[in-house]
Design an enzyme around this catalytic site. Structure first.
Site, PDB file in Angstrom:
ATOM      1  N   ARG A 295     -34.056  40.129  -1.181  1.00 39.23           N
ATOM      2  CA  ARG A 295     -33.833  38.850  -1.865  1.00 39.23           C
ATOM      3  C   ARG A 295     -32.446  38.285  -1.614  1.00 39.23           C
ATOM      4  O   ARG A 295     -32.241  37.075  -1.530  1.00 39.23           O
ATOM      5  CB  ARG A 295     -33.956  39.113  -3.367  1.00 39.23           C
ATOM      6  CG  ARG A 295     -35.026  38.427  -4.088  1.00 39.23           C
ATOM      7  CD  ARG A 295     -34.778  38.582  -5.584  1.00 39.23           C
ATOM      8  NE  ARG A 295     -34.211  37.345  -6.087  1.00 39.23           N
ATOM      9  CZ  ARG A 295     -34.926  36.290  -6.404  1.00 39.23           C
ATOM     10  NH1 ARG A 295     -36.234  36.332  -6.320  1.00 39.23           N
ATOM     11  NH2 ARG A 295     -34.359  35.194  -6.813  1.00 39.23           N
TER      12      ARG A 295
ATOM     13  N   ASP B 174     -27.419  46.179 -14.155  1.00 43.41           N
ATOM     14  CA  ASP B 174     -27.638  47.189 -13.113  1.00 43.41           C
ATOM     15  C   ASP B 174     -27.332  48.621 -13.585  1.00 43.41           C
ATOM     16  O   ASP B 174     -27.554  49.578 -12.846  1.00 43.41           O
ATOM     17  CB  ASP B 174     -26.808  46.867 -11.863  1.00 43.41           C
ATOM     18  CG  ASP B 174     -27.263  45.583 -11.192  1.00 43.41           C
ATOM     19  OD1 ASP B 174     -28.374  45.120 -11.492  1.00 43.41           O
ATOM     20  OD2 ASP B 174     -26.502  45.041 -10.363  1.00 43.41           O
TER      21      ASP B 174
ATOM     22  N   LYS C 285     -22.544  47.175  -2.860  1.00 40.30           N
ATOM     23  CA  LYS C 285     -23.666  46.485  -2.205  1.00 40.30           C
ATOM     24  C   LYS C 285     -23.624  44.994  -2.509  1.00 40.30           C
ATOM     25  O   LYS C 285     -23.778  44.160  -1.624  1.00 40.30           O
ATOM     26  CB  LYS C 285     -24.994  47.074  -2.708  1.00 40.30           C
ATOM     27  CG  LYS C 285     -26.212  46.231  -2.355  1.00 40.30           C
ATOM     28  CD  LYS C 285     -27.505  46.823  -2.897  1.00 40.30           C
ATOM     29  CE  LYS C 285     -27.831  46.442  -4.319  1.00 40.30           C
ATOM     30  NZ  LYS C 285     -28.322  45.066  -4.508  1.00 40.30           N
ATOM     31  N   ASN C 286     -23.435  44.673  -3.786  1.00 41.42           N
ATOM     32  CA  ASN C 286     -23.551  43.278  -4.183  1.00 41.42           C
ATOM     33  C   ASN C 286     -22.346  42.433  -3.798  1.00 41.42           C
ATOM     34  O   ASN C 286     -22.310  41.238  -4.064  1.00 41.42           O
ATOM     35  CB  ASN C 286     -23.843  43.171  -5.686  1.00 41.42           C
ATOM     36  CG  ASN C 286     -25.255  43.657  -5.977  1.00 41.42           C
ATOM     37  OD1 ASN C 286     -26.056  43.820  -5.051  1.00 41.42           O
ATOM     38  ND2 ASN C 286     -25.555  43.907  -7.230  1.00 41.42           N
TER      39      ASN C 286
ATOM     40  N   ASP D  48     -40.988  32.957  -5.824  1.00 41.61           N
ATOM     41  CA  ASP D  48     -40.160  31.811  -6.201  1.00 41.61           C
ATOM     42  C   ASP D  48     -40.643  30.540  -5.538  1.00 41.61           C
ATOM     43  O   ASP D  48     -41.176  30.554  -4.447  1.00 41.61           O
ATOM     44  CB  ASP D  48     -38.710  32.026  -5.768  1.00 41.61           C
ATOM     45  CG  ASP D  48     -38.023  33.046  -6.653  1.00 41.61           C
ATOM     46  OD1 ASP D  48     -38.278  33.006  -7.861  1.00 41.61           O
ATOM     47  OD2 ASP D  48     -37.269  33.856  -6.123  1.00 41.61           O
TER      48      ASP D  48
HETATM   49  N1  EPU Z   1     -31.452  32.605 -12.469  1.00 44.59           N
HETATM   50  C1  EPU Z   1     -32.122  31.407 -12.613  1.00 44.59           C
HETATM   51  N2  EPU Z   1     -31.995  30.459 -11.631  1.00 44.59           N
HETATM   52  C2  EPU Z   1     -31.211  30.644 -10.537  1.00 44.59           C
HETATM   53  C3  EPU Z   1     -30.521  31.862 -10.400  1.00 44.59           C
HETATM   54  C4  EPU Z   1     -30.670  32.825 -11.388  1.00 44.59           C
HETATM   55  O1  EPU Z   1     -32.824  31.203 -13.588  1.00 44.59           O
HETATM   56  O2  EPU Z   1     -31.143  29.741  -9.694  1.00 44.59           O
HETATM   57  C5  EPU Z   1     -31.605  33.624 -13.521  1.00 44.59           C
HETATM   58  C6  EPU Z   1     -32.298  34.869 -12.982  1.00 44.59           C
HETATM   59  O3  EPU Z   1     -33.680  34.757 -13.042  1.00 44.59           O
HETATM   60  C7  EPU Z   1     -31.757  35.926 -13.897  1.00 44.59           C
HETATM   61  C8  EPU Z   1     -30.357  35.455 -14.209  1.00 44.59           C
HETATM   62  O4  EPU Z   1     -30.328  34.079 -13.898  1.00 44.59           O
HETATM   63  O5  EPU Z   1     -32.470  35.964 -15.098  1.00 44.59           O
HETATM   64  C9  EPU Z   1     -29.257  36.181 -13.459  1.00 44.59           C
HETATM   65  O6  EPU Z   1     -29.445  36.075 -12.084  1.00 44.59           O
HETATM   66  P1  EPU Z   1     -28.235  36.085 -11.051  1.00 44.59           P
HETATM   67  O7  EPU Z   1     -28.368  34.900 -10.189  1.00 44.59           O
HETATM   68  O8  EPU Z   1     -26.957  36.291 -11.781  1.00 44.59           O
HETATM   69  O9  EPU Z   1     -28.549  37.393 -10.227  1.00 44.59           O
HETATM   70  P2  EPU Z   1     -28.654  37.555  -8.657  1.00 44.59           P
HETATM   71  O10 EPU Z   1     -27.548  36.873  -7.978  1.00 44.59           O
HETATM   72  O11 EPU Z   1     -30.039  37.266  -8.222  1.00 44.59           O
HETATM   73  C10 EPU Z   1     -27.145  39.682  -8.580  1.00 44.59           C
HETATM   74  C11 EPU Z   1     -27.289  41.069  -8.069  1.00 44.59           C
HETATM   75  C12 EPU Z   1     -28.226  41.857  -8.967  1.00 44.59           C
HETATM   76  C13 EPU Z   1     -27.650  41.852 -10.376  1.00 44.59           C
HETATM   77  C14 EPU Z   1     -27.455  40.402 -10.845  1.00 44.59           C
HETATM   78  C15 EPU Z   1     -26.797  40.304 -12.204  1.00 44.59           C
HETATM   79  C16 EPU Z   1     -27.018  40.819  -5.704  1.00 44.59           C
HETATM   80  C17 EPU Z   1     -27.616  40.932  -4.367  1.00 44.59           C
HETATM   81  N3  EPU Z   1     -27.816  41.069  -6.728  1.00 44.59           N
HETATM   82  O12 EPU Z   1     -28.444  39.117  -8.536  1.00 44.59           O
HETATM   83  O13 EPU Z   1     -28.231  43.190  -8.482  1.00 44.59           O
HETATM   84  O14 EPU Z   1     -28.538  42.514 -11.234  1.00 44.59           O
HETATM   85  O15 EPU Z   1     -26.621  39.694  -9.901  1.00 44.59           O
HETATM   86  O16 EPU Z   1     -25.577  40.946 -12.210  1.00 44.59           O
HETATM   87  O17 EPU Z   1     -25.828  40.569  -5.851  1.00 44.59           O
HETATM   88  C18 EPU Z   1     -29.104  45.350  -8.107  1.00 44.59           C
HETATM   89  O18 EPU Z   1     -28.082  45.597  -7.458  1.00 44.59           O
HETATM   90  O19 EPU Z   1     -29.899  46.258  -8.434  1.00 44.59           O
HETATM   91  C19 EPU Z   1     -29.365  43.969  -8.506  1.00 44.59           C
HETATM   92  C20 EPU Z   1     -30.562  43.543  -8.873  1.00 44.59           C
END
Ligand code: EPU
Length: 417
Positions: A94, A307, A22-23, A118
């Site tokens: 998101r 995850d 998915k991701n 946000d």
């Molecule tokens: N963060 C910030 N600022 C930003 C971006 C992120 O503070 O601008 C913080 C977030 O709040 C969090 C941390 O950094 O505490 C990690 O966030 P990240 O950006 O790495 O996560 P994401 O891209 O929003 C993706 C996956 C998530 C997965 C995370 C970590 C997708 C669509 N989602 O999220 O997947 O948990 O990376 O590996 O790719 C899931 O599949 O259930 C899921 C939530």
């Protein structure tokens, strides 16, 4: 509203196959925008998020066909596309934010609704915004939308991420491939899904070095071409099956799972007492006793994936011993623990730590999934609970797991929807 009804006590046996992650697939679909013409993505999972992303791309002006049988998505991208991602879609997913980088670099503008909770500069989007600003875009918030503009195109820059955010790495990467000059992303995320996107972009004609490391160097090119690309197999879904095999004391072959992407979770399962065999075409996980409790600390890849945290808490809930699980990415994920407690689990949380004291047996109860992984964790708990557990909030599970119930049935579980 669907409900999953699961009766515990059956060891899972047999074979399941994992499809694409998915991701990764959502970002590969967003990357298609970068090149006019027809992009084909294969090994596409049949999940709700792919449907939402398809709709988002259609509203941008693309023609999107999802062939469920063939597990492919074809995206026809016109030369001129719209640049607005509407709130009604972004609030459902998101991950819609992943069109921000591709839109601003290709069209010189992007209006993307802010996911709930946000604001620009807030935790969650600040790294995306800072990165695009470094590349020369103006980024403001306007009536709930992030409005990014770069009418004369973006330029290369040095971008240091405070945290190796998956989403921010993707936004800057996908923007930089068409920017003028060289961009260096330091402290970039290294998840296999990031590598997958880099590989697709390179096939499209992008110039990227350092793939799989925390420093990505991108030299912008004039244009990119559409390609056919296979999505990397889903390591989180594979990990969920592995934990299910261990918890139920079963024996499951997880076809197409990539062992190299799951080093830490598999070694934790092995510490719990499981037998793990990694083959070229999948992973076999078997277990013949009650698992031993294992500590887990979530971190960016190659650390332990957040995850899989709820699934491991579910396993520790029935393990022999006491485990400490530390969540460093998403504290809200511990909301799941309250639901698990309804099944008789003994878990105490303090900030980002959870202390789990394994019990011999869980007992069935109605529970509610609060997100995708919590949903998976609750179903796993239901597989080993006495009696019949009703899991509500199934739509969360649908966002990330395809054919979850039929696949569990094929492994012998007493489960229905
Ligand atoms: N963060 C910030 N600022 C930003 C971006 C992120 O503070 O601008 C913080 C977030 O709040 C969090 C941390 O950094 O505490 C990690 O966030 P990240 O950006 O790495 O996560 P994401 O891209 O929003 C993706 C996956 C998530 C997965 C995370 C970590 C997708 C669509 N989602 O999220 O997947 O948990 O990376 O590996 O790719 C899931 O599949 O259930 C899921 C939530």
């Amino acid at each position: 509203m669907s409900v999953i009804q699961v009766t515990g006590g059956v060891p899972l046996r047999g074979e399941v196959r994992v499809t694409g992650a998915k991701n990764s697939v959502l970002k590969l679909m967003a990357a298609a925008i970068l090149a006019p013409g027809r992009t084909t993505i294969t090994r596409v999972p049949e999940i709700l998020d792919v449907t939402i992303m398809s709709e988002l791309l259609r509203r941008l002006g693309c023609t999107v066909e999802h062939d469920i049988e063939a597990e492919t998505v074809t995206i026809d991208v016109p030369v001129e596309i719209e640049h607005r991602a509407d709130y009604d879609l972004v609030r459902q997913m998101r991950a819609s934010i992943c069109v921000l980088g591709p839109l601003v670099t290709r069209m010189g503008a992007a209006d993307v609704a802010m996911p709930g909770g946000d604001a620009i500069g807030s935790r969650g989007l600040d790294f995306h915004v800072q990165g695009l600003r470094k590349l020369g875009a103006t980024v403001e918030s306007d009536h709930g939308y992030i409005v990014a503009q770069a009418p004369n195109g973006l330029h290369g820059a040095s971008v240091y991420l405070d945290f190796p955010s998956v989403g921010a790495t993707e936004t800057v990467l996908m923007a930089a491939v068409l920017a003028k000059g060289v961009t260096v992303i330091d402290n970039a995320a290294r998840e296999p899904e990031i590598v997958d996107i880099c590989e697709m972009l390179i096939k499209m004609g992008a110039n990227i070095s350092g793939v799989g490391t925390s420093t990505l160097e991108i030299t912008g090119v004039e244009s990119l071409s559409p390609v056919t690309h296979a999505t990397v197999p889903d390591r989180i879904v594979a990990g969920t099956w592995a934990v299910a095999a261990v918890m139920t004391q079963g024996d499951v072959f997880i076809r197409d799972a990539v062992g190299a992407h799951m080093d830490l979770p598999l070694s934790k399962l092995s510490d719990a007492g499981a037998d793990i065999e990694i083959a070229f075409d999948g992973i076999r996980v078997s277990m013949d006793r009650r698992p031993t409790a294992v500590d887990v600390v979530t971190l960016p890849y190659p650390g332990f994936p957040t995850d899989l945290q709820p699934q491991f808490i579910a396993m520790n809930a029935i393990a022999d011993g006491v485990a400490m699980v530390t969540e460093n990415l998403f504290e809200a994920r511990f909301r799941f623990v309250q639901e698990l407690a309804r099944l008789g689990a003994s878990v105490r949380t303090d900030g980002h730590h959870a202390l789990i004291k394994g019990v011999e047996k869980l007992s069935s109860a109605p529970v509610e999934a609060t997100d995708i992984r919590a949903g998976a964790g609750l179903v796993l708990a239901g597989l080993v609970a006495d009696g019949t557990t009703m899991v509500h909030g199934v739509d969360h599970i649908d966002r990330g797991y395809c054919h979850f119930v039929p696949q569990l049935q094929s492994l012998g579980a007493i489960i229905s929807r």
